[in-house]
Design a protein around this motif. Structure first.
Motif: not given
Lengths: 206, 105
Positions: B43-47, B51-56, B62-67
Motif C-alpha cells: 500500500m505504501l508503494n501504491a501511494t 505521489f510521483v505521478t502527481f509530481a510529474r 516536492g512530490g518526489q521529496v515526500i516519497v
C-alpha cells in the motif's frame, strides 16, 4: 510507443507481484513476489523522470527491507504454508473482498471520471536542465529541512527501539536468551538426530 | 536523459489504485503477521507511485521529496514492526493475527 510498452510490462510485473504477495501461502514466496512489485514500481519511477527515487527504491526496499523480511522468516522458521481453508472469523474473507472491491472500484471510478485540476508548481518547478538528484537535494535542504531533521530523530528512535525490543529482560541477569524462548540446544553441542528442533515441526498455522 | 513519458497520468494512478486495493485486501485476508506487513508495504508503494505521478503531472519536485520521506518512515516502521513480530513469535511460535488478542507477549 515505447513508454506504453514500458508501462504495460512494468504494470503487469507490479500487479502479478502484488497478487503473488497476497495469494502465496508460503511467506518466502510472498517476500520474493514483493521484490517483483518493488522493481516494477522502480521502473515506473524511471519512466516518470524520478531516477533518484528509483535507485533508492531498489536499494532501500528491495535491498534492505525485503532482506530484513527474509531474515526474520528464516530466523523464526515461519516458512510453513499457511492454512487458508480454516476461517476463524466467519464471513471475514468475503467481507474483505467486498470491501476491497468497493475501495478499488471507487478509487478507479474517481480517477477515470475526473480531471486533475491541481495547481502547477511555482516554487519547486521541475527544471529539465538540472539533474533529478540536485533538485531533490536542494528542496530537501531548504523547504523540507525541518522534516529532514525530524527524520533523523525518527531513525535514531527506531534504532534504539529495535535494540530494546531485541534484548528485553533484566540486564545482567543473563536471562535474555532464555527469556526470549530460544531452546538451549541451539547454543550447545549439535542436537542429536532424534530431537527435532521445534522450528521444523510440521504444523500448519491454524 | 529525459524519458518523458507520453502517457497521461491516469494509467499510473489506476495502477496505484489497483496496487493499493490488492494490499488492503491482503491485509484483511491474510493472518500471518509477516505477510500482513508485506501488504502494508504494497500500500505504501501504491501511494508512492501516486505521489510521483502527481509530481510529474504538476511539475513539482516536492512530490518526489515526500516519497523520499515515506521511504525513510517505511524503513523505520519495518525495523520496529519486525522487532515486535520477532518478540511475539519467539514466545508463541506459529502465532497468527487471530491469536494476538492481548497486548501481552
Amino acid at each position: 510507443m515505447v513508454p506504453i510498452i514500458v508501462f504495460v510490462v512494468a504494470a503487469a510485473i507490479c500487479v502479478a507481484g502484488a497478487l503473488g504477495v497476497v495469494l502465496n501461502r508460503n511467506p518466502v514466496h510472498s517476500a520474493l513476489s514483493l521484490v517483483a512489485t518493488l522493481f516494477g514500481v522502480a521502473v515506473l519511477f524511471i519512466a516518470q523522470d524520478a531516477q533518484f527515487l528509483a535507485a533508492v527504491q531498489v536499494i532501500v526496499y528491495a535491498g534492505a527491507i525485503v532482506v530484513l523480511f527474509l531474515f526474520v522468516i528464516m530466523l523464526l522458521g515461519v516458512d510453513r504454508a499457511e492454512n487458508l481453508e480454516s476461517e476463524p472469523l466467519t464471513g471475514q474473507r468475503p467481507a474483505a473482498l467486498v470491501a476491497g472491491l468497493l475501495i478499488g472500484g471507487g478509487l478507479i471510478a474517481v480517477l477515470v471520471a475526473s480531471t486533475i485540476t491541481g495547481k502547477h508548481s511555482s516554487g519547486a518547478k521541475v527544471d529539465p536542465a538540472q539533474a533529478n538528484v540536485n533538485q531533490i537535494g536542494r528542496l530537501l535542504f531548504t523547504d523540507h529541512l525541518w522534516a529532514f531533521e525530524i527524520t533523523s530523530v525518527l531513525l535514531v528512535i527506531a534504532v534504539v527501539g529495535a535494540v530494546v525490543l531485541a534484548r528485553r529482560g533484566a540486564p545482567g541477569s543473563g536471562a535474555d536468551a532464555v527469556d526470549a524462548g530460544i531452546p538451549a540446544d541451539d547454543f550447545g553441542e549439535p542436537a542429536s538426530p532424534d530431537t527435532v528442533p521445534p522450528n521444523d515441526v510440521e504444523e500448519t498455522v491454524r | 536523459m529525459m524519458l518523458a513519458s507520453t502517457l497521461g497520468p491516469t494509467p499510473y494512478l489506476v495502477l496505484g489504485a489497483v496496487l493499493f486495493t490488492v494490499g488492503a485486501v491482503g491485509l484483511l485476508v491474510r493472518r500471518n503477521p509477516l505477510v500482513m506487513f508485506m501488504c502494508i508495504e504494497l500500500m505504501l508503494n501504491a501511494t508512492n507511485l501516486t505521489f510521483v505521478t502527481f509530481a510529474r503531472q504538476l511539475d513539482d519536485v516536492g512530490g518526489q521529496v515526500i516519497v523520499f520521506f515515506v521511504l525513510v518512515v517505511a524503513a523505520a516502521e519495518v525495523v520496529i514492526g519486525l522487532g515486535i513480530i520477532v518478540g511475539i513469535l519467539r514466545r508463541r511460535p506459529g502465532a497468527t493475527a487471530d491469536d494476538l488478542r492481548l497486548m501481552k507477549g
